[in-house]
Scaffold this motif. Structure first.
Motif, PDB file in Angstrom:
ATOM      1  N   LEU A 180      40.102  40.833  42.077  1.00  0.00           N
ATOM      2  CA  LEU A 180      39.344  39.890  41.256  1.00  0.00           C
ATOM      3  C   LEU A 180      39.908  39.969  39.851  1.00  0.00           C
ATOM      4  O   LEU A 180      40.131  41.082  39.340  1.00  0.00           O
ATOM      5  CB  LEU A 180      37.851  40.243  41.242  1.00  0.00           C
ATOM      6  N   ASN A 181      40.149  38.840  39.219  1.00  0.00           N
ATOM      7  CA  ASN A 181      40.783  38.896  37.897  1.00  0.00           C
ATOM      8  C   ASN A 181      39.758  39.218  36.806  1.00  0.00           C
ATOM      9  O   ASN A 181      38.545  39.302  37.033  1.00  0.00           O
ATOM     10  CB  ASN A 181      41.552  37.609  37.589  1.00  0.00           C
ATOM     11  N   ARG A 182      40.282  39.382  35.612  1.00  0.00           N
ATOM     12  CA  ARG A 182      39.447  39.814  34.492  1.00  0.00           C
ATOM     13  C   ARG A 182      38.338  38.807  34.190  1.00  0.00           C
ATOM     14  O   ARG A 182      37.235  39.182  33.798  1.00  0.00           O
ATOM     15  CB  ARG A 182      40.327  40.030  33.253  1.00  0.00           C
ATOM     16  N   GLN A 183      38.647  37.497  34.363  1.00  0.00           N
ATOM     17  CA  GLN A 183      37.632  36.482  34.080  1.00  0.00           C
ATOM     18  C   GLN A 183      36.395  36.657  34.965  1.00  0.00           C
ATOM     19  O   GLN A 183      35.279  36.404  34.526  1.00  0.00           O
ATOM     20  CB  GLN A 183      38.215  35.079  34.273  1.00  0.00           C
TER      21      GLN A 183
ATOM     22  N   THR B 219      31.842  45.341  38.094  1.00  0.00           N
ATOM     23  CA  THR B 219      33.004  46.218  38.021  1.00  0.00           C
ATOM     24  C   THR B 219      33.795  46.049  39.321  1.00  0.00           C
ATOM     25  O   THR B 219      33.339  45.374  40.250  1.00  0.00           O
ATOM     26  CB  THR B 219      32.575  47.679  37.865  1.00  0.00           C
ATOM     27  N   GLU B 220      34.975  46.686  39.391  1.00  0.00           N
ATOM     28  CA  GLU B 220      35.761  46.602  40.628  1.00  0.00           C
ATOM     29  C   GLU B 220      34.986  47.163  41.804  1.00  0.00           C
ATOM     30  O   GLU B 220      34.990  46.595  42.903  1.00  0.00           O
ATOM     31  CB  GLU B 220      37.082  47.356  40.465  1.00  0.00           C
ATOM     32  N   GLU B 221      34.309  48.287  41.581  1.00  0.00           N
ATOM     33  CA  GLU B 221      33.543  48.896  42.670  1.00  0.00           C
ATOM     34  C   GLU B 221      32.446  47.954  43.166  1.00  0.00           C
ATOM     35  O   GLU B 221      32.138  47.920  44.364  1.00  0.00           O
ATOM     36  CB  GLU B 221      32.913  50.219  42.201  1.00  0.00           C
TER      37      GLU B 221
ATOM     38  N   GLY C 249      31.378  42.678  47.923  1.00  0.00           N
ATOM     39  CA  GLY C 249      30.421  42.900  46.840  1.00  0.00           C
ATOM     40  C   GLY C 249      30.247  41.701  45.931  1.00  0.00           C
ATOM     41  O   GLY C 249      29.216  41.564  45.259  1.00  0.00           O
ATOM     42  N   TRP C 250      31.244  40.792  45.896  1.00  0.00           N
ATOM     43  CA  TRP C 250      31.158  39.608  45.035  1.00  0.00           C
ATOM     44  C   TRP C 250      29.962  38.743  45.390  1.00  0.00           C
ATOM     45  O   TRP C 250      29.429  38.021  44.544  1.00  0.00           O
ATOM     46  CB  TRP C 250      32.447  38.796  45.145  1.00  0.00           C
ATOM     47  N   LEU C 251      29.511  38.830  46.661  1.00  0.00           N
ATOM     48  CA  LEU C 251      28.369  38.006  47.087  1.00  0.00           C
ATOM     49  C   LEU C 251      27.087  38.384  46.359  1.00  0.00           C
ATOM     50  O   LEU C 251      26.166  37.571  46.263  1.00  0.00           O
ATOM     51  CB  LEU C 251      28.171  38.146  48.595  1.00  0.00           C
ATOM     52  N   SER C 252      27.018  39.606  45.838  1.00  0.00           N
ATOM     53  CA  SER C 252      25.797  40.014  45.132  1.00  0.00           C
ATOM     54  C   SER C 252      25.626  39.261  43.817  1.00  0.00           C
ATOM     55  O   SER C 252      24.526  39.248  43.249  1.00  0.00           O
ATOM     56  CB  SER C 252      25.818  41.521  44.869  1.00  0.00           C
TER      57      SER C 252
END
Length: 725
Positions: free
Chosen positions: A217-220, A228-230, A236-239
């Motif tokens: 996932l990029n910085r934006q 965070t990355e974790e 986890g992006w779905l959260s």
């Protein structure tokens, strides 16, 4: 019987020793063959193989009692180089000669100094540590240099014979991995460029593996969502997706992942400050050189502002259509306010400027719990002599919109007319406001105000201001049209009232005048021997015709007023249309003869129906009168017949005809098919005729070719025949 001679012990041993020797020689030959085969493999293999003697190195290490060679080398920087000088290269294979640009083995059998680089000393120290620790094998990546100084990246393998325990003889293999390392560096550089580009891209970007798990996932993304990355990698992006959208978004993505297909979806994404924003997520599958599926690369774009613009555009389109659907003044005002709530505002206020004062005519609120405040808010409209900082007042006085993106509580007294008004505004809790004047054709009609409260938290900006201005422009035009329509309706009513009164007033003297003229005609006819008989009779007949013409015009005016007011009444009775037309034709015969028209009537038999006789006679008279008037000097034909369930009356002249552009208009009020300078009239006759025919359930139509006359056709319903018992 003589005994066989016994073999001597020497003879037996000789034979046994010969067998053992033969076996030994065979064993030696096998070993030599294997060694030759091994040497052939060593020479033929494409890997550099070195046999090195570490005996002197081991003697030195043991002699100094060194147990931790790494620490010793760190404490004595020159020790590793001195140990390197003690290593003796026993042999190398042909691949080594090719790799290190040597023409013969002797060039590589000397010291290792000419192939070892300073940065590869760490590998040599690790080799010494393996010997001391009893590790028979280790492998790592290192660098060396050729005899001509070219740098090589190699996979270094170190091994000694742990079975015999010969740690002083070491076999080292070197595999050139320069191309692989270059490819890895190129891949790393490509990935670094991608990450740098992605991190500086104006959109959020992501990458997944073949199972759909997010690997990048990029910085934006992290800046926007606060993850965070974790938190974001994997699934986890779905959260960060709105709970109502997350399940559908995951299902669409995984279904596309199975099909290896591109996809696009919209969902609400939580921003780091907690606000959910609309985003569009689109991705395409990635494939390797061999067509193998690698996963997805996609982008996420915040489209909240775009959706807001689209919603505002749809809102304006719907608003325009709705405002155009009514010309009622009160309806327009109510529609104007209700269209804005809640799509554009939590409160909408409409103030009108009338006769130098301002009146608040509409207040609409989105939240039902605020309804009790409506009447109080209605009491504080814009005031021409009020607080000039009051936004609606300011917009009205300056004739330009007022935008307040923020309205903190401490600013409310500044914008209020008085303390009571300020207290009411505090209860309403505005957070943002737009006030736009309603201006049409350079005339200010009022002001419309849009208020956002803490309930919605909406903050107005340039987009909302533009939409509000456009809405106000359309509303002002609609309001002005409604006002003009209202004024026009009032003018029409006044005109109809005037025409009704004038018609009655004109008709009052016409009736006795017509009677007097008729009496004079009878008296003149009684004086036939008088020398002025013919002259007087001619004057009286002309006067009667003019009176009749004037009466027809007055009657047309009266009929128009009756039609406009809905007072046209019909009394149905059984009428023979054929007989009625025959009577009217006979009455018009003298008039037709005077202008050179011949009248021909075609009737097959009685045509009975339930119609209003006087009105039907009026229709026939008007059509016949027009045919004689515009067809002077040409024949006029009249036909009456029953055609199925309809009665037909067809009147055709061969006169001047009607121009094509005028033909569709002749049944309208005050419309004419010819110039009034040549033929006169008010343009009401065919309008009244059309209204009468329509009131009797019929239709009237006209066909014409300029210069060849006109044909008028009236169709009237006939009564249904009774069913057979």
């Amino acid at each position: 019987m003589p005994k066989a001679p016994r073999k001597s012990s020497q003879e037996g041993r000789g034979t046994g020793s010969g067998d053992e020797r033969t076996q030994l020689l065979r064993r030696i030959a096998e070993l030599e063959e294997r060694e030759a085969h091994a040497r052939y493999i060593v020479q033929a293999v494409g890997v550099s193989i070195w046999e090195e003697d570490f005996s002197r190195v081991m003697e030195e290490l043991r002699g100094q009692g060194i147990r931790d060679v790494r620490a010793h080398c760190a404490a004595h920087p020159g020790f590793a180089l001195r140990m390197l000088e003690l290593v003796r290269v026993v042999s190398v294979n042909d691949a080594s000669l090719r790799m290190f640009r040597a023409s013969k083995q002797e060039e590589l059998l000397s010291s290792l100094h000419h192939v070892i680089l300073p940065e590869s000393l760490a590998v040599f120290i690790e080799e010494l540590a393996a010997l001391l620790e009893g590790r028979p094998f280790f492998q790592t990546e290192s660098v060396v240099q050729t005899l001509d100084g070219q740098r090589l990246e190699v996979l270094f393998s170190f091994a000694w014979d742990a079975v015999t325990g010969r740690v002083d003889r070491v076999l080292v293999t070197l595999m050139d991995i320069g191309e692989r390392k270059a490819a890895e560096r190129a891949l790393q550089e490509s990935e670094a460029r991608f990450r740098n580009m992605a991190d500086h891209a104006p959109v959020m970007m992501w990458v997944t593996d073949t199972q759909g798990r997010c690997t990048y996932l990029n910085r934006q993304w992290y800046d926007f969502t606060g993850q965070t990355e974790e938190m974001g990698l994997g699934f986890g992006w779905l959260s960060a997706v709105h709970p109502e959208d997350a399940r559908l978004a995951q299902a669409i993505f995984l279904e596309a992942n199975v099909r290896r297909a591109s996809f696009r979806l919209d969902y609400r994404l939580r921003r780091a400050d907690g606000e959910y924003r609309w985003a569009i997520d689109a991705a395409a599958p990635r494939f390797g050189p061999g067509g193998e599926f690698l996963g997805y690369i996609g982008s996420v774009i915040d489209i909240t502002e775009r959706r807001r613009r689209e919603e505002l555009l749809r809102f304006l389109v719907e608003t325009g259509a709705t405002l155009a659907s009514s010309l009622d003044y009160a309806t327009t005002l109510s529609t104007l306010a209700r269209l804005a709530v809640p799509r554009l505002a939590d409160w909408c206020l409409v103030d009108l400027l009338e006769d130098g004062s301002v009146r608040r005519v509409e207040v609409v609120v989105a939240d039902a719990s605020d309804e009790p405040l409506v009447e109080r808010v209605r009491g504080f409209p814009a005031r021409l002599d009020g607080n000039s900082h009051h936004p609606p007042t300011k917009a009205l006085l300056e004739g330009r919109p007022v935008l307040l993106p923020e309205m903190p509580p401490e600013s409310l007294p500044w914008h209020a007319h008085d303390e009571e008004h300020a207290r009411l505004m505090a209860v309403v809790r505005p957070v943002s406001l737009i006030a736009v004047p309603l201006v049409a054709h350079g005339r200010t009609l009022g002001v419309i105000s849009f208020i956002s409260t803490s309930r919605s938290g909406r903050h107005y900006g340039a987009e909302e201001l533009s939409a509000a201005e456009e809405l106000a422009r359309r509303a002002a035009l609609s309001l002005d049209n409604a006002r003009l329509y209202r004024d026009a309706q009032r003018a029409v009513r006044l005109r109809d009232e005037f025409l009704s009164v004038a018609s009655h007033e004109l008709k009052t003297p016409l009736t006795p005048l017509a009677l007097k003229l008729q009496m004079l005609v009878r008296e003149v006819e009684a004086q036939r021997d008088s020398p002025i008989f013919q002259r007087m009779l001619g004057h009286l007949e002309v006067s009667l015709r003019q009176v009749r013409k004037l009466s027809e015009l007055v009657n047309d005016l009266l009929d128009v007023t009756r039609i406009s007011s809905g007072q046209l009444r019909l009394e149905g009775e059984e009428v023979d249309l054929a007989a009625l037309v025959r009577e009217v034709v006979a009455r018009f015969q003298p008039q037709a003869e005077r202008v050179g028209c011949s009248l021909s009537l075609e009737v097959d038999g009685p045509v009975m129906g339930q119609w209003d006789r006087p009105r039907l006679e009026q229709v026939v008279s008007k059509l016949l009168s027009n045919a004689i008037k515009y067809g002077a000097g040409h024949p006029v034909s009249i036909r009456v017949e029953a055609a199925g369930a309809r009665a037909l009356l067809v009147v055709r002249d061969q006169g001047i005809g009607i121009e094509p552009h005028t033909l569709p208009l002749i049944f309208r009020k005050f419309e004419r098919g010819v110039s009034e300078r040549h033929y006169g009239g008010l343009g009401l006759g065919l309008y009244v005729t059309h209204q009468i025919v329509q009131a009797m359930g019929g239709t009237i139509s006209a066909q014409s070719t300029p210069g060849q006359g006109a044909t008028f056709t009236v169709e009237l319903p006939l009564p249904r025949a009774p069913r057979a018992p």
